[in-house]
Write a protein that holds these residues in place. Structure first.
Motif, short mmCIF file in Angstrom:
data_model
loop_
_atom_site.label_atom_id
_atom_site.label_comp_id
_atom_site.label_asym_id
_atom_site.label_seq_id
_atom_site.Cartn_x
_atom_site.Cartn_y
_atom_site.Cartn_z
N UNK A 291 -26.55 -64.56 8.18
CA UNK A 291 -28.02 -63.85 7.79
C UNK A 291 -28.48 -62.70 8.03
N UNK A 292 -29.34 -62.39 7.30
CA UNK A 292 -29.81 -60.73 7.26
C UNK A 292 -31.79 -61.07 7.48
N UNK A 293 -32.25 -59.96 8.05
CA UNK A 293 -33.12 -59.48 8.65
C UNK A 293 -33.51 -58.65 8.79
N UNK A 294 -34.79 -57.95 8.26
CA UNK A 294 -34.88 -56.93 8.39
C UNK A 294 -36.46 -56.25 8.30
N UNK A 295 -36.92 -55.58 9.17
CA UNK A 295 -38.78 -55.28 9.79
C UNK A 295 -39.12 -54.54 8.26
N UNK A 296 -38.45 -54.53 7.78
CA UNK A 296 -38.68 -53.33 5.77
C UNK A 296 -38.81 -55.34 4.60
N UNK B 284 -36.34 -61.38 4.88
CA UNK B 284 -35.26 -62.38 5.90
C UNK B 284 -33.89 -63.06 4.49
N UNK B 285 -33.08 -63.49 4.65
CA UNK B 285 -31.94 -63.69 3.17
C UNK B 285 -30.66 -64.19 4.17
N UNK B 286 -30.37 -65.28 3.45
CA UNK B 286 -29.25 -65.91 4.23
C UNK B 286 -27.97 -65.83 2.49
N UNK B 287 -26.63 -66.13 2.91
CA UNK B 287 -25.80 -66.28 2.06
C UNK B 287 -24.52 -67.02 2.59
N UNK B 288 -23.99 -68.72 2.39
CA UNK B 288 -23.19 -69.50 2.86
C UNK B 288 -21.61 -68.72 2.63
N UNK B 289 -20.93 -68.65 3.80
CA UNK B 289 -19.42 -67.63 4.27
C UNK B 289 -18.69 -69.27 4.06
N UNK B 290 -18.44 -70.32 3.71
CA UNK B 290 -17.95 -71.41 3.75
C UNK B 290 -16.97 -70.60 2.65
N UNK B 291 -16.53 -70.57 2.09
CA UNK B 291 -15.45 -69.99 1.03
C UNK B 291 -15.22 -68.87 1.53
N UNK B 292 -15.38 -68.20 1.91
CA UNK B 292 -15.07 -66.87 2.64
C UNK B 292 -14.15 -67.06 3.95
N UNK B 293 -12.90 -65.96 3.63
CA UNK B 293 -11.89 -66.14 4.14
C UNK B 293 -12.64 -65.18 5.51
#
Length: 85
Positions: free
Chosen positions: A22-27, A53-62
């Protein structure tokens, strides 16, 4: 003298339960990228409308440490490390 209020505050964290970064920014963000700790880019996303704000699936990441870099609407760049477990 306190921190410059124009500098973006960036919060990046991993949720093990939903397997997402998860990524959150005040800008408002225009673009965000995720890199392996080695520097290799694994994802880049630009948006047509600015978001904070944004998000990215980490299911495939080591498991490991990743770097998230964000460019905001006022062209400031910030980066944070995130641990994926």
């Amino acid at each position: 003298v306190g921190p410059d209020e124009s500098d973006p505050e960036l919060e990046v964290y991993h949720s093990k339960e939903v397997k997402r970064i998860f990524i959150k920014s005040n800008h408002d963000m225009l673009e965000w990228e995720i890199f392996y700790s080695s520097g290799q880019k694994i994802h880049q996303q630009s948006v047509d409308i600015s978001i904070n704000r944004a998000s990215y699936s980490s299911a495939h990441l080591p498991k490991g440490v990743y770097i998230v870099r964000v460019r905001t609407i006022d062209d400031k760049v910030s980066a944070r490390k995130v641990l994926v477990m």
